[in-house]
Structure formats: C-alpha cells, structure tokens
Design a protein around this motif. Structure first.
Motif, PDB file in Angstrom:
ATOM      1  N   ALA A  40      86.296 -51.698  31.191  1.00  0.00           N
ATOM      2  CA  ALA A  40      85.435 -52.199  30.249  1.00  0.00           C
ATOM      3  C   ALA A  40      84.175 -51.926  30.376  1.00  0.00           C
ATOM      4  O   ALA A  40      83.562 -52.564  31.384  1.00  0.00           O
ATOM      5  CB  ALA A  40      85.940 -53.657  29.931  1.00  0.00           C
ATOM      6  N   VAL A  41      83.348 -51.456  29.593  1.00  0.00           N
ATOM      7  CA  VAL A  41      81.926 -50.790  29.846  1.00  0.00           C
ATOM      8  C   VAL A  41      81.074 -51.000  28.536  1.00  0.00           C
ATOM      9  O   VAL A  41      81.886 -51.153  27.424  1.00  0.00           O
ATOM     10  CB  VAL A  41      81.574 -49.364  30.138  1.00  0.00           C
ATOM     11  CG1 VAL A  41      82.536 -49.188  31.738  1.00  0.00           C
ATOM     12  CG2 VAL A  41      82.077 -48.563  29.273  1.00  0.00           C
ATOM     13  N   LYS A  42      79.788 -51.323  28.758  1.00  0.00           N
ATOM     14  CA  LYS A  42      78.965 -51.147  27.573  1.00  0.00           C
ATOM     15  C   LYS A  42      77.966 -50.121  27.658  1.00  0.00           C
ATOM     16  O   LYS A  42      77.292 -49.904  28.775  1.00  0.00           O
ATOM     17  CB  LYS A  42      78.057 -52.552  27.711  1.00  0.00           C
ATOM     18  CG  LYS A  42      77.108 -52.697  26.482  1.00  0.00           C
ATOM     19  CD  LYS A  42      76.111 -53.940  26.762  1.00  0.00           C
ATOM     20  CE  LYS A  42      75.195 -54.140  25.575  1.00  0.00           C
ATOM     21  NZ  LYS A  42      74.452 -55.470  25.862  1.00  0.00           N
ATOM     22  N   LYS A  43      77.880 -49.262  26.784  1.00  0.00           N
ATOM     23  CA  LYS A  43      76.974 -48.092  26.651  1.00  0.00           C
ATOM     24  C   LYS A  43      76.841 -47.466  25.314  1.00  0.00           C
ATOM     25  O   LYS A  43      77.155 -47.989  24.357  1.00  0.00           O
ATOM     26  CB  LYS A  43      78.168 -46.919  27.646  1.00  0.00           C
ATOM     27  CG  LYS A  43      79.234 -46.641  26.661  1.00  0.00           C
ATOM     28  CD  LYS A  43      80.103 -45.445  27.485  1.00  0.00           C
ATOM     29  CE  LYS A  43      81.212 -44.924  26.823  1.00  0.00           C
ATOM     30  NZ  LYS A  43      81.802 -43.884  27.526  1.00  0.00           N
ATOM     31  N   GLY A  44      76.006 -46.472  25.650  1.00  0.00           N
ATOM     32  CA  GLY A  44      75.390 -46.073  24.151  1.00  0.00           C
ATOM     33  C   GLY A  44      73.972 -45.561  24.329  1.00  0.00           C
ATOM     34  O   GLY A  44      73.357 -46.363  24.901  1.00  0.00           O
ATOM     35  N   ASN A  45      73.493 -44.783  23.613  1.00  0.00           N
ATOM     36  CA  ASN A  45      72.189 -44.197  23.580  1.00  0.00           C
ATOM     37  C   ASN A  45      71.235 -45.163  22.743  1.00  0.00           C
ATOM     38  O   ASN A  45      70.556 -45.884  22.966  1.00  0.00           O
ATOM     39  CB  ASN A  45      71.889 -42.707  23.326  1.00  0.00           C
ATOM     40  CG  ASN A  45      72.300 -41.802  24.170  1.00  0.00           C
ATOM     41  OD1 ASN A  45      72.276 -42.005  25.435  1.00  0.00           O
ATOM     42  ND2 ASN A  45      73.280 -41.027  23.909  1.00  0.00           N
ATOM     43  N   LEU A  46      71.621 -45.329  21.512  1.00  0.00           N
ATOM     44  CA  LEU A  46      70.922 -46.061  20.302  1.00  0.00           C
ATOM     45  C   LEU A  46      71.689 -47.401  20.007  1.00  0.00           C
ATOM     46  O   LEU A  46      71.053 -48.489  20.193  1.00  0.00           O
ATOM     47  CB  LEU A  46      70.806 -45.168  19.209  1.00  0.00           C
ATOM     48  CG  LEU A  46      70.098 -45.900  17.887  1.00  0.00           C
ATOM     49  CD1 LEU A  46      68.564 -46.125  18.475  1.00  0.00           C
ATOM     50  CD2 LEU A  46      69.944 -44.712  16.704  1.00  0.00           C
ATOM     51  N   PHE A  47      72.920 -47.283  19.953  1.00  0.00           N
ATOM     52  CA  PHE A  47      73.906 -48.433  19.722  1.00  0.00           C
ATOM     53  C   PHE A  47      74.567 -48.831  20.836  1.00  0.00           C
ATOM     54  O   PHE A  47      75.375 -47.715  21.304  1.00  0.00           O
ATOM     55  CB  PHE A  47      74.681 -48.178  18.371  1.00  0.00           C
ATOM     56  CG  PHE A  47      73.812 -48.194  17.118  1.00  0.00           C
ATOM     57  CD1 PHE A  47      73.504 -49.152  16.429  1.00  0.00           C
ATOM     58  CD2 PHE A  47      73.966 -46.660  16.956  1.00  0.00           C
ATOM     59  CE1 PHE A  47      72.675 -48.843  15.271  1.00  0.00           C
ATOM     60  CE2 PHE A  47      73.194 -46.581  15.446  1.00  0.00           C
ATOM     61  CZ  PHE A  47      72.540 -47.646  14.644  1.00  0.00           C
ATOM     62  N   LYS A  48      74.631 -49.950  21.460  1.00  0.00           N
ATOM     63  CA  LYS A  48      75.190 -50.239  22.744  1.00  0.00           C
ATOM     64  C   LYS A  48      76.530 -50.741  22.433  1.00  0.00           C
ATOM     65  O   LYS A  48      76.531 -51.878  21.685  1.00  0.00           O
ATOM     66  CB  LYS A  48      74.561 -51.407  23.329  1.00  0.00           C
ATOM     67  CG  LYS A  48      73.247 -50.610  24.163  1.00  0.00           C
ATOM     68  CD  LYS A  48      73.248 -49.690  25.100  1.00  0.00           C
ATOM     69  CE  LYS A  48      72.197 -49.163  25.799  1.00  0.00           C
ATOM     70  NZ  LYS A  48      72.401 -48.246  26.633  1.00  0.00           N
TER      71      LYS A  48
END
Length: 129
Positions: A40-48
C-alpha cells in the motif's frame, strides 16, 4: 435559427454531461476481493493517491497468453483511514470491498478499482499462499 442553436447546444451539453457521469462516476460493478496484501503506497506527481496490490491465491495467464502468473488485484484506496490500516499490515490476508468504474480520474487513483471498505483482516495460515 437562434432557438435551434440554443436547443442543440443544450442537448450536446446534457449528452456530454451524461457521458462523463457514466464514464467516471457511475459505479459499474462492486464486489469483494481476497488475498495477501503486497503493498500500500501513497504516490503521484500532481495528485497524491493511495494505491495497493493484493496477491490472490491461484494462477492466471500472462498478458501475452504464453505463461502463468500470480493473480494480482491492483486498486486505489478511497481514503486515508483505510490506507493507514493497510500500510501497517502488509503481508496479511484481506477481504476488501471495492467499486469498479469505467474510467480512472487522476485525483481518485490510478485504477478503475476503488477500495472503500476493509471487510476482514487475518494472518496467513500455515500452508496457504
């Protein structure tokens, strides 16, 4: 002529709004998937966004159709409270309730599967998975 253009524009806007709703907001399906939580990860360039993967029991065919792979369920997570539980319990068996949409929205997640509830969590039994 002005009345015709107004009605045509109104119909096009309503049709466009209906198509956008059907593609991105209409719940196409929902169900429960079970498996061992891989991550389970939190990721993203603009929207996390919160993302996860379950490894399910059994085997499937690879995308090319030539070999066997493990069954994997990649999903996005609806809110941070569900994410917090998943993040500290990687490697346990989960039963997750999800909603399936026709399209993904960048602020909702990277997949069309959105986990909105943890139904059950348990340790791996000896001899399974």
């Amino acid at each position: 002529m002005r009345k015709f253009i107004s009605w045509t524009l109104l119909i096009l806007v309503l049709l466009g709004g209906g198509l956008i709703y059907w593609k991105y907001y209409f719940v196409f399906g929902e169900g429960v998937k079970s498996g061992v939580l891989n991550y389970a990860v939190k990721k993203g360039n603009l929207f996390k966004t919160y993302e996860g993967k379950l490894i399910q029991e059994g085997f499937g065919t690879s995308k090319a159709g030539t070999g066997l792979t493990s069954n994997q369920f990649e999903f996005s997570i609806e809110n941070d409270s569900i994410y917090r539980i998943l993040e500290v319990n990687s490697g346990k068996v989960f039963d997750l309730h999800y909603k399936e949409y026709k399209g993904a929205l960048p602020w909702r997640g990277n997949t069309v599967y959105i986990v909105d509830q943890i139904i059950q969590m348990r340790d791996i039994k000896a001899g399974s998975y």
